[in-house]
Design a protein around this motif. Structure first.
Motif, PDB file in Angstrom:
ATOM      1  N   GLY A   1      -0.133   5.562  -2.861  1.00 18.32           N
ATOM      2  CA  GLY A   1       1.213   5.925  -2.400  1.00 18.32           C
ATOM      3  C   GLY A   1       1.753   4.918  -1.401  1.00 18.32           C
ATOM      4  O   GLY A   1       1.031   4.045  -0.914  1.00 18.32           O
ATOM      5  N   TRP A   2       3.041   5.025  -1.121  1.00 18.68           N
ATOM      6  CA  TRP A   2       3.655   4.196  -0.080  1.00 18.68           C
ATOM      7  C   TRP A   2       4.931   4.869   0.409  1.00 18.68           C
ATOM      8  O   TRP A   2       5.480   5.746  -0.249  1.00 18.68           O
ATOM      9  N   ILE A   3       5.381   4.414   1.573  1.00 21.99           N
ATOM     10  CA  ILE A   3       6.635   4.916   2.141  1.00 21.99           C
ATOM     11  C   ILE A   3       7.625   3.764   2.178  1.00 21.99           C
ATOM     12  O   ILE A   3       7.339   2.710   2.732  1.00 21.99           O
ATOM     13  N   LYS A   4       8.775   3.980   1.557  1.00 21.30           N
ATOM     14  CA  LYS A   4       9.780   2.914   1.497  1.00 21.30           C
ATOM     15  C   LYS A   4      10.567   2.831   2.802  1.00 21.30           C
ATOM     16  O   LYS A   4      10.556   3.769   3.598  1.00 21.30           O
ATOM     17  N   PRO A   5      11.270   1.692   3.010  1.00 26.07           N
ATOM     18  CA  PRO A   5      11.999   1.504   4.270  1.00 26.07           C
ATOM     19  C   PRO A   5      13.021   2.608   4.506  1.00 26.07           C
ATOM     20  O   PRO A   5      13.794   2.943   3.607  1.00 26.07           O
ATOM     21  N   HIS A   6      13.002   3.158   5.682  1.00 20.38           N
ATOM     22  CA  HIS A   6      13.984   4.193   6.040  1.00 20.38           C
ATOM     23  C   HIS A   6      14.072   4.291   7.557  1.00 20.38           C
ATOM     24  O   HIS A   6      13.204   3.785   8.274  1.00 20.38           O
ATOM     25  N   VAL A   7      15.092   4.967   8.009  1.00 20.94           N
ATOM     26  CA  VAL A   7      15.222   5.330   9.421  1.00 20.94           C
ATOM     27  C   VAL A   7      15.239   6.847   9.466  1.00 20.94           C
ATOM     28  O   VAL A   7      15.985   7.477   8.718  1.00 20.94           O
ATOM     29  N   ASP A   8      14.418   7.456  10.293  1.00 20.68           N
ATOM     30  CA  ASP A   8      14.397   8.921  10.348  1.00 20.68           C
ATOM     31  C   ASP A   8      15.777   9.439  10.770  1.00 20.68           C
ATOM     32  O   ASP A   8      16.397   8.914  11.694  1.00 20.68           O
ATOM     33  N   ALA A   9      16.224  10.475  10.079  1.00 21.30           N
ATOM     34  CA  ALA A   9      17.583  10.988  10.304  1.00 21.30           C
ATOM     35  C   ALA A   9      17.785  11.411  11.753  1.00 21.30           C
ATOM     36  O   ALA A   9      17.004  12.183  12.302  1.00 21.30           O
ATOM     37  N   THR A  10      18.865  10.914  12.336  1.00 21.43           N
ATOM     38  CA  THR A  10      19.128  11.260  13.737  1.00 21.43           C
ATOM     39  C   THR A  10      19.566  12.724  13.867  1.00 21.43           C
ATOM     40  O   THR A  10      19.544  13.278  14.951  1.00 21.43           O
TER      41      THR A  10
ATOM     42  N   ARG B   1       5.611  -1.756   8.292  1.00 24.69           N
ATOM     43  CA  ARG B   1       6.550  -2.875   8.453  1.00 24.69           C
ATOM     44  C   ARG B   1       7.855  -2.356   9.060  1.00 24.69           C
ATOM     45  O   ARG B   1       8.391  -1.338   8.602  1.00 24.69           O
ATOM     46  N   LEU B   2       8.352  -3.062  10.059  1.00 25.23           N
ATOM     47  CA  LEU B   2       9.684  -2.768  10.615  1.00 25.23           C
ATOM     48  C   LEU B   2      10.616  -3.900  10.216  1.00 25.23           C
ATOM     49  O   LEU B   2      10.247  -5.074  10.340  1.00 25.23           O
ATOM     50  N   VAL B   3      11.801  -3.561   9.722  1.00 31.13           N
ATOM     51  CA  VAL B   3      12.780  -4.580   9.331  1.00 31.13           C
ATOM     52  C   VAL B   3      14.112  -4.253   9.993  1.00 31.13           C
ATOM     53  O   VAL B   3      14.599  -3.116   9.904  1.00 31.13           O
TER      54      VAL B   3
ATOM     55  N   ASP C   1      17.104   0.719  15.232  1.00 29.88           N
ATOM     56  CA  ASP C   1      17.682  -0.518  14.691  1.00 29.88           C
ATOM     57  C   ASP C   1      16.842  -1.130  13.580  1.00 29.88           C
ATOM     58  O   ASP C   1      17.281  -2.082  12.940  1.00 29.88           O
ATOM     59  N   TYR C   2      15.650  -0.616  13.385  1.00 22.66           N
ATOM     60  CA  TYR C   2      14.746  -1.140  12.355  1.00 22.66           C
ATOM     61  C   TYR C   2      14.371  -0.022  11.401  1.00 22.66           C
ATOM     62  O   TYR C   2      14.152   1.118  11.822  1.00 22.66           O
ATOM     63  N   THR C   3      14.282  -0.362  10.124  1.00 22.33           N
ATOM     64  CA  THR C   3      13.672   0.587   9.201  1.00 22.33           C
ATOM     65  C   THR C   3      12.160   0.482   9.374  1.00 22.33           C
ATOM     66  O   THR C   3      11.647  -0.530   9.850  1.00 22.33           O
TER      67      THR C   3
END
Ligand code: OGA
Ligand code: MN
Length: 238
Positions: free
Chosen positions: A143-152, A171-173, A201-203
């Motif tokens: 499995g893996w977790i794709k780039p996201h920002v946790d919902a504010t 990874r942070l982007v 500011d980073y996913t």
């Protein structure tokens, strides 16, 4: 158990308004010439300025060996019988997460309550209310977790995660400048605390084994369980 905070709810992109607000609040906090030494478990892309490195090191902190083996086992003993009853979901390829099962937990045995109180005391200042439910995410080794920002909307400025069972790469982007990318070697039994810049500011993502390469070495992730504490969203931010 009624689960109200699922991964899919948490998955969102942060609004630009929010990013601007955050930058305004923080821009003067760090002086660019004082980059502390970079811990070996961070690998920054070479486009990072000292200012941006410092910003990440200040907002994404890692404590290796936060748990000892007995504590990891104690958490697993309480979690695993329940997790094993759930099925891993291998969703459609464009979903935010692949090969996972999850739950939330309110009540913990005495020993695990102590562990989680220790996490909360490290992650949250005394005036901040942690969410009562702790999120447990069980990633299959494939499995893996794709780039996201946790919902504010559902989660405040701090995310604290324990990694159980395996090492992995997070990874942070930077959302506005994808060239700013930092890989973090998350060791089994470590705790990360992500706030501020790193959180908004980073996913963030957990790399699949195919892409799990840290400083030139492949890092094979096994089944991974993360135990994640968050705080209440700040009502003023919405
Ligand atoms: C999440 C997430 C990271 C982790 O649940 O939103 O990004 O450490 N989890 O499992
Ligand atoms: Mn997340």
């Amino acid at each position: 158990m009624n689960s109200f905070l699922t991964f899919k709810k948490l998955y969102s992109s942060v609004s630009n308004k929010h990013i601007c607000l955050w930058n305004k609040l923080n821009i003067s906090n760090f002086s660019p010439e004082t980059v502390t030494s970079i811990p070996p478990y961070f690998s920054f892309s070479n486009t990072f300025s000292n200012f941006d490195i410092e910003n990440i090191l200040n907002t994404m902190t890692i404590q290796n060996d936060f748990l000892n083996e007995d504590e990891e086992k104690s958490l697993m003993d309480e979690l695993d019988p329940y997790m094993k009853k759930l099925r891993y979901e291998f969703d459609h390829w464009d979903d935010a997460i692949h090969g996972y099962r999850e739950t939330e937990r309110l009540k913990w045995n005495e020993e695990n309550t102590k562990i989680l109180n220790r996490v909360k005391s490290v992650a949250f200042p005394s005036n901040v209310a942690p969410l009562k439910f702790v999120h447990i995410l069980d990633l299959d080794k494939n499995g893996w977790i794709k780039p996201h920002v946790d919902a504010t909307r559902f989660c405040g400025d701090t995310i604290a995660g324990l990694s159980l069972l395996t090492d992995s790469i997070m990874r942070l982007v930077n959302e506005k400048n994808k060239g700013l990318s930092v890989d973090i070697y998350l060791k089994r039994k470590s705790l990360y605390v992500m706030k501020g810049t790193a959180r908004y500011d980073y996913t963030h993502e957990i790399l699949s084994n195919e892409n799990s390469i840290f400083k030139g070495k492949q890092v094979l992730k096994d089944r991974r369980i993360s135990v994640i504490c968050r705080n209440e969203p700040n009502r003023n931010e919405k």
